[in-house]
Design a protein around this motif. Structure first.
Motif, PDB file in Angstrom:
ATOM      1  N   ASP A 101       0.832  -1.203   0.000  1.00  0.00           N
ATOM      2  CA  ASP A 101       0.000   0.000   0.000  1.00  0.00           C
ATOM      3  C   ASP A 101       0.868   1.255   0.000  1.00  0.00           C
ATOM      4  O   ASP A 101       0.556   2.238  -0.684  1.00  0.00           O
ATOM      5  CB  ASP A 101      -0.904  -0.010   1.236  1.00  0.00           C
ATOM      6  CG  ASP A 101      -2.142   0.845   1.068  1.00  0.00           C
ATOM      7  OD1 ASP A 101      -2.721   0.836  -0.034  1.00  0.00           O
ATOM      8  OD2 ASP A 101      -2.528   1.519   2.031  1.00  0.00           O
ATOM      9  N   ILE A 102       1.950   1.223   0.750  1.00  0.00           N
ATOM     10  CA  ILE A 102       2.866   2.375   0.809  1.00  0.00           C
ATOM     11  C   ILE A 102       3.450   2.660  -0.573  1.00  0.00           C
ATOM     12  O   ILE A 102       3.489   3.818  -1.014  1.00  0.00           O
ATOM     13  CB  ILE A 102       3.977   2.106   1.843  1.00  0.00           C
ATOM     14  CG1 ILE A 102       3.398   2.188   3.268  1.00  0.00           C
ATOM     15  CG2 ILE A 102       5.140   3.085   1.676  1.00  0.00           C
ATOM     16  CD1 ILE A 102       4.293   1.589   4.325  1.00  0.00           C
ATOM     17  N   ARG A 103       3.897   1.631  -1.259  1.00  0.00           N
ATOM     18  CA  ARG A 103       4.477   1.831  -2.599  1.00  0.00           C
ATOM     19  C   ARG A 103       3.442   2.368  -3.579  1.00  0.00           C
ATOM     20  O   ARG A 103       3.728   3.250  -4.394  1.00  0.00           O
ATOM     21  CB  ARG A 103       5.082   0.509  -3.095  1.00  0.00           C
ATOM     22  CG  ARG A 103       6.260   0.019  -2.243  1.00  0.00           C
ATOM     23  CD  ARG A 103       6.921  -1.213  -2.857  1.00  0.00           C
ATOM     24  NE  ARG A 103       7.990  -1.687  -1.984  1.00  0.00           N
ATOM     25  CZ  ARG A 103       7.916  -2.768  -1.221  1.00  0.00           C
ATOM     26  NH1 ARG A 103       6.801  -3.495  -1.211  1.00  0.00           N
ATOM     27  NH2 ARG A 103       8.928  -3.134  -0.464  1.00  0.00           N
ATOM     28  N   ARG A 104       2.226   1.840  -3.482  1.00  0.00           N
ATOM     29  CA  ARG A 104       1.148   2.317  -4.365  1.00  0.00           C
ATOM     30  C   ARG A 104       0.842   3.788  -4.115  1.00  0.00           C
ATOM     31  O   ARG A 104       0.698   4.585  -5.057  1.00  0.00           O
ATOM     32  CB  ARG A 104      -0.115   1.469  -4.135  1.00  0.00           C
ATOM     33  CG  ARG A 104      -1.339   1.926  -4.916  1.00  0.00           C
ATOM     34  CD  ARG A 104      -2.571   1.128  -4.543  1.00  0.00           C
ATOM     35  NE  ARG A 104      -2.960   1.293  -3.150  1.00  0.00           N
ATOM     36  CZ  ARG A 104      -3.663   2.337  -2.690  1.00  0.00           C
ATOM     37  NH1 ARG A 104      -4.016   3.325  -3.515  1.00  0.00           N
ATOM     38  NH2 ARG A 104      -3.993   2.406  -1.411  1.00  0.00           N
ATOM     39  N   LEU A 105       0.752   4.156  -2.850  1.00  0.00           N
ATOM     40  CA  LEU A 105       0.426   5.543  -2.512  1.00  0.00           C
ATOM     41  C   LEU A 105       1.563   6.500  -2.866  1.00  0.00           C
ATOM     42  O   LEU A 105       1.313   7.650  -3.235  1.00  0.00           O
ATOM     43  CB  LEU A 105       0.078   5.638  -1.021  1.00  0.00           C
ATOM     44  CG  LEU A 105      -1.275   5.025  -0.649  1.00  0.00           C
ATOM     45  CD1 LEU A 105      -1.388   4.810   0.847  1.00  0.00           C
ATOM     46  CD2 LEU A 105      -2.415   5.907  -1.150  1.00  0.00           C
ATOM     47  N   ARG A 106       2.791   6.030  -2.762  1.00  0.00           N
ATOM     48  CA  ARG A 106       3.908   6.879  -3.170  1.00  0.00           C
ATOM     49  C   ARG A 106       3.856   7.153  -4.668  1.00  0.00           C
ATOM     50  O   ARG A 106       4.089   8.285  -5.109  1.00  0.00           O
ATOM     51  CB  ARG A 106       5.240   6.217  -2.778  1.00  0.00           C
ATOM     52  CG  ARG A 106       6.474   6.935  -3.321  1.00  0.00           C
ATOM     53  CD  ARG A 106       6.464   8.427  -2.991  1.00  0.00           C
ATOM     54  NE  ARG A 106       6.828   8.689  -1.611  1.00  0.00           N
ATOM     55  CZ  ARG A 106       6.516   9.805  -0.961  1.00  0.00           C
ATOM     56  NH1 ARG A 106       5.779  10.749  -1.551  1.00  0.00           N
ATOM     57  NH2 ARG A 106       6.886   9.979   0.285  1.00  0.00           N
ATOM     58  N   ARG A 107       3.515   6.142  -5.453  1.00  0.00           N
ATOM     59  CA  ARG A 107       3.385   6.364  -6.900  1.00  0.00           C
ATOM     60  C   ARG A 107       2.250   7.340  -7.207  1.00  0.00           C
ATOM     61  O   ARG A 107       2.359   8.176  -8.116  1.00  0.00           O
ATOM     62  CB  ARG A 107       3.136   5.036  -7.623  1.00  0.00           C
ATOM     63  CG  ARG A 107       4.337   4.104  -7.642  1.00  0.00           C
ATOM     64  CD  ARG A 107       4.128   2.953  -8.609  1.00  0.00           C
ATOM     65  NE  ARG A 107       3.006   2.098  -8.222  1.00  0.00           N
ATOM     66  CZ  ARG A 107       3.112   1.038  -7.436  1.00  0.00           C
ATOM     67  NH1 ARG A 107       4.302   0.711  -6.920  1.00  0.00           N
ATOM     68  NH2 ARG A 107       2.052   0.302  -7.144  1.00  0.00           N
TER      69      ARG A 107
END
Length: 417
Positions: free
Chosen positions: A52-58
């Motif tokens: 989720d963190i990686r998705r939100l950073r993108r």
């Protein structure tokens, strides 16, 4: 991005605390930020948090990304090492206004990337209360946090700390405010709800709190309690089940397994006969009582015969709403060092439990056809019975009201009225 973006993983308590954090962040003037409130209940939950963190950073490349919640508390280094993460905030710190002021753009000074203290030293429940989390019809009130028990599969005490209770007077005043705002149902939540009161003067019990709420909030139509440990049910809780129609006839039980040896290895405090006895007693006191339950499939050392005991417990306790968890090892817990069950067997056993649960739901739905229910409307066409069963209404009814309707049919997962 003027308004922070929040992502919540895990339990209802996490969702409650996200609502509190929204208020704290708004009061601090936090902007251009993404906050991920993580769960640590399984290794899979931590993996989903990282995903989720990686998705939100993108999605928000220029925002400040803040990670908090149970996984942040138990594994701060895991998240601080992620390039996408700007700050890691502990479960205690996330409820402090000064934490959010230090993250706001007009703060002068240095802010440490990792702010996670020893949660075992915390002795008070966060005092930040919110009014109105949930739907316009139902509100949730946190009355307890943390856990004093050390089940061998569970990491949660290390994310939440030891058990702390909100004083009864504070709870009652909040519920009275919610009633004044028009809420028809209040749900009491906590990590280990039946331990409420152990740390308060005179050590009141959960049943005492329930009786006090119903006495001092006479205009509250419906009071519901979330997951309980049935072995800790006290006399006043059983009295409330028997005598208080405003206490909803639905209990979610933290059972975890149906085999005595596995329960011992889990370090649970009840045996299968205790669970069966409690279900029988509660249903004798309140014949319309329904039960949900947490059950783990494939706990280490679980044989096929042991699993069958869990499967049988579904019918023996007449459970309706199952939360089935395929076991996954949680690093740092004693169970992670026990002999593991093969992954394919875990998956198959979880599927069997879910199938048994689906049969139980169908039996319950069929038994309600032709009966009249008091239905709390969550939307103009969707409501819940007192047993928390979803009902689809053919004719719209105002959201937030309680309507009476006869059940005329069913779908795979809901009643029709």
């Amino acid at each position: 991005m003027d308004t922070p973006v929040f992502s919540t993983l895990g339990c209802r308590l996490n969702a409650y605390e996200t609502e509190a954090m929204k208020e704290l962040a708004a009061e601090a003037g936090l902007r251009n930020a993404v906050i991920v409130n993580t769960c640590a209940v399984t290794a899979e939950a931590v993996r989903k948090a990282r995903q989720d963190i990686r998705r939100l950073r993108r999605a928000h490349p220029d925002a400040r990304l803040i990670v908090t919640g149970c996984a942040a508390q138990t594994e701060p280094e895991t998240f601080s090492r992620m390039a996408e993460v700007d700050a890691v905030i502990g479960n205690t710190e996330k409820m402090h206004p000064e934490t959010w002021h230090a993250l706001a753009p007009d703060f002068i000074g240095e802010t440490e990337k990792v702010q996670v203290d020893d949660i075992m030293s915390v002795t008070e429940t966060a005092g930040h209360l919110i009014d109105g989390f949930g739907t316009r019809s139902r509100a949730y009130v946190q009355v307890q946090n943390g856990c004093d028990h050390r089940c061998t599969f569970c990491i949660i005490p290390y994310g939440r700390g030891n058990s702390r209770s909100v004083p009864a007077g504070v709870v009652v005043e909040q519920i009275k405010r919610l009633v004044d705002k028009g809420f028809k149902e209040v749900v009491l939540t906590g990590v280990d709800l039946t331990s409420w009161g152990d740390d308060l003067p005179a050590q009141p019990r959960l049943g005492d709190l329930i009786m006090r709420i119903l006495r001092h909030a006479p205009d509250l139509p419906r009071l519901r309690i979330s997951s309980i440990d049935s072995i800790e049910a006290d006399d006043n809780l059983m009295l409330a089940i028997a005598t208080e129609p405003r206490l909803m006839p639905h209990l979610h039980l933290s059972l975890q397994h149906g085999d005595n040896l596995i329960l011992k290895r889990m370090k649970r405090r009840h045996l299968r006969d205790d669970a069966i006895r409690f279900a029988e007693e509660a249903r004798n006191l309140r014949p319309d009582m329904t039960f949900g339950a947490d059950i783990i499939a494939g706990f280490p050392t679980e044989t096929e015969a042991m699993f069958k005991n869990s499967l049988a417990l579904v019918r023996e306790c007449d459970l309706t709403w199952l939360h089935v968890f395929p076991y996954s090892p949680r690093p740092g817990t004693p169970a992670a060092r026990m002999p593991a069950v093969a992954g394919a067997a875990i998956k198959d056993r979880a599927a069997q439990l879910r199938a048994a649960g689906a049969v139980q739901v169908q039996r319950h739905l069929a038994s309600q056809v032709g009966r009249t229910h008091a239905i709390l409307m969550e939307s103009p066409t969707l409501g819940r019975t007192e047993q928390f069963c979803p009902v689809n209404l053919r004719k719209p009814v105002a959201e937030g009201t309680i309507t009476y309707a006869m059940i005329s049919g069913q779908t795979d997962s809901a009643l029709i009225a």
